[in-house]
Scaffold this active site. Sequence first.
Site, PDB file in Angstrom:
ATOM      1  N   GLU A   1       0.888  -1.170   0.000  1.00 40.77           N
ATOM      2  CA  GLU A   1       0.000   0.000   0.000  1.00 40.77           C
ATOM      3  C   GLU A   1       0.919   1.211   0.000  1.00 40.77           C
ATOM      4  O   GLU A   1       1.789   1.314   0.876  1.00 40.77           O
ATOM      5  CB  GLU A   1      -0.844   0.024   1.272  1.00 40.77           C
ATOM      6  CG  GLU A   1      -1.736  -1.185   1.431  1.00 40.77           C
ATOM      7  CD  GLU A   1      -2.536  -1.124   2.739  1.00 40.77           C
ATOM      8  OE1 GLU A   1      -2.346  -2.003   3.582  1.00 40.77           O
ATOM      9  OE2 GLU A   1      -3.323  -0.172   2.901  1.00 40.77           O
TER      10      GLU A   1
ATOM     11  N   ARG B   1       5.310 -12.504   9.852  1.00 44.93           N
ATOM     12  CA  ARG B   1       6.014 -11.281   9.489  1.00 44.93           C
ATOM     13  C   ARG B   1       7.328 -11.184  10.260  1.00 44.93           C
ATOM     14  O   ARG B   1       7.505 -11.796  11.305  1.00 44.93           O
ATOM     15  CB  ARG B   1       5.155 -10.052   9.711  1.00 44.93           C
ATOM     16  CG  ARG B   1       4.742  -9.785  11.138  1.00 44.93           C
ATOM     17  CD  ARG B   1       4.063  -8.414  11.269  1.00 44.93           C
ATOM     18  NE  ARG B   1       3.038  -8.183  10.276  1.00 44.93           N
ATOM     19  CZ  ARG B   1       2.984  -7.086   9.496  1.00 44.93           C
ATOM     20  NH1 ARG B   1       3.890  -6.136   9.616  1.00 44.93           N
ATOM     21  NH2 ARG B   1       2.019  -6.911   8.644  1.00 44.93           N
TER      22      ARG B   1
ATOM     23  N   LYS C   1       4.384   0.838  10.082  1.00 48.48           N
ATOM     24  CA  LYS C   1       4.444   2.061   9.275  1.00 48.48           C
ATOM     25  C   LYS C   1       4.011   3.266  10.079  1.00 48.48           C
ATOM     26  O   LYS C   1       4.577   4.349   9.949  1.00 48.48           O
ATOM     27  CB  LYS C   1       3.516   1.918   8.062  1.00 48.48           C
ATOM     28  CG  LYS C   1       4.138   1.213   6.889  1.00 48.48           C
ATOM     29  CD  LYS C   1       3.180   1.318   5.705  1.00 48.48           C
ATOM     30  CE  LYS C   1       3.456   0.234   4.693  1.00 48.48           C
ATOM     31  NZ  LYS C   1       2.343   0.056   3.765  1.00 48.48           N
TER      32      LYS C   1
END
Length: 577
Positions: free
Chosen positions: A53, A278, A288
């Site tokens: 994204e 992850r 983020k």
Amino acid sequence: MTSKEYDMTPRAETPESNGGESAPRSNFIREIIDEHNRSGRFGGRVHTRFPPEPNGYLHIGHAKSICLNFGLAQDYGGKCNLRFDDTNPIKEEQEYIDSIITDVRWLGFDWQDRLFYASDYFGQLYEWAVKLVKDGKAYVDHLSADEIREYRGTLTQPGKESPYRNRSVEENLDLFERMKNGEFPDGTCVLRAKIDMASPNLNLRDPVLYRILHAEHPRTGDAWCIYPMYDWAHGQSDSIEGITHSICTLEFEDHRPLYDWFIQNLGIYAPQQIEFARLNLTYTVLSKRKLIQLVREGYVRGWDDPRMPTISGIRRRGYTPEGIRLFADTIGVAKANSTVDLALLEYCIRQDLNKRAPRKMAVLRPLKVVLTNYPEGQVEELEAVNNPEDPDAGTRKVPFSRVLYIEQDDFMENPAPKYYRLAPGREVRLRYGYFIKCVDVIKDTQGQIVELHCTYDPETRGGTAPDGRKVKATIHWVSAAHAQEAEVRLYDNLFTVPDPGADETRPFTDFINPDSLEVLTTCRIEPSLAGAKPGERFQFERLGYFAADPDSTESRLVFNRTVTLKDEWAKIQKQQG
Ligand code: ATP
Ligand code: MG
């Protein structure tokens, strides 16, 4: 410097890894792909994608995903797309798109002509939503966001159906079209899938597919004022692109039944979603939201601050794509979340740089040394090895003269036990040069040592004494008259604790290391470093690996320390047995 011996380069042992060269190590994702290839489910095709994204800069966690997706495609002779999942115009920016493209390329991967955007599919996604409405499987809901949340229920309580859930198909079609045409302000209504408000999986309790956002999109401009939710866009985008293996992180495991529901109810091609854990790294934040906060609130100098775990940060710091790929191969993929030691990442970077970085001499905290018996005005060119790991790297000449700089901590007036370097009356070897012996310590009026007087032994050129006498240390140096002045930036972990997000009662910024950056402005570097270009990497002997920074000017170079030479990873492994 703790070692008495000169050579502090890390041992050439490798962790359990294939180093990116030999046959790829198997893992559970490969097993699934192999099984598909055996059964012929995708006709032998392997087609992955990396779907960021564009709402921030990529970080080392994304690098793991990039190496995995592009790496699998490479290994299986398949393809990997780069696709921007650009469904939220409020948080997305062209700057992020550009940086992501730069970073994936820099890591060494190529999507050829397959750069895609979820926004390219807005038309198709809209048509599919209309199909669901027509099939009685989606409805326009006027509940507020808070009400929707309330009605959704909890893990232990079923949800409640919205009073708008059973509208007629005609009414829904009309309302959805008017949503699209911009007749309603933001937040007045949404389109929801009609699945099951009692499902044990909350994702299936009539998820929102579209919301109204009168916002400019970086690519579609004002063509749309309704935007698909990520969940509505993601799986269908994979389907449109013919992705075979949609690899994503574990938190999407619970979304898989929803993606499958969409695909089934639309009757379209079905990729296989596979979830993996992850990457988490000690002393590092990889969210983020937190990285944006570090930048916006000025804790670091920008996205590419060398202390940041962003690709642009670690690139500026001097990390190499090869080192990062080695790291990704070494950690592999797993089904369970865990945290990787930052020392392993540094180990991998060091492994790569050790093979490639030319050796240089630089003095970070200079102490002047006058060789009292060396002829005034004489200059010798001493031969220095460029890289002991690379026989083709050859040698270079390093000027030697009467006045030198050595490292302040390579001298101790009152040497501690086990301190073997220079001290009054003691002899050491100068790297590539002679034995020198300290005969006098010169101090200023405050008692600070300002220079040393030493004698050199002309018989020891090349580093050995004809009479066989030994010294216990070899130190690096530069010739004062020939050295250039430079700035060197040393880095420590950005956080003082291994898991800065662990304590939920305190902001993670409480754990920022106030000493993460040390700037040294009076360093002296050997003359062959002149003209080093930003991004060029070197080993400064005994001090670590360094990369020239873009802040360098023609007259004054700036270097970042990429990583020290100390192999913390070997130590950790020893402790763990
Ligand atoms: P956001 O919370 O904004 O969605 P994100 O970290 O999930 O952030 P994306 O741009 O959605 O960012 O990530 C792109 C891809 O990178 C996804 O497939 C995601 O699973 C993967 N990814 C993100 N963070 C990590 C990580 N720490 N380790 C491995 N893969 C990651
Ligand atoms: Mg995401």
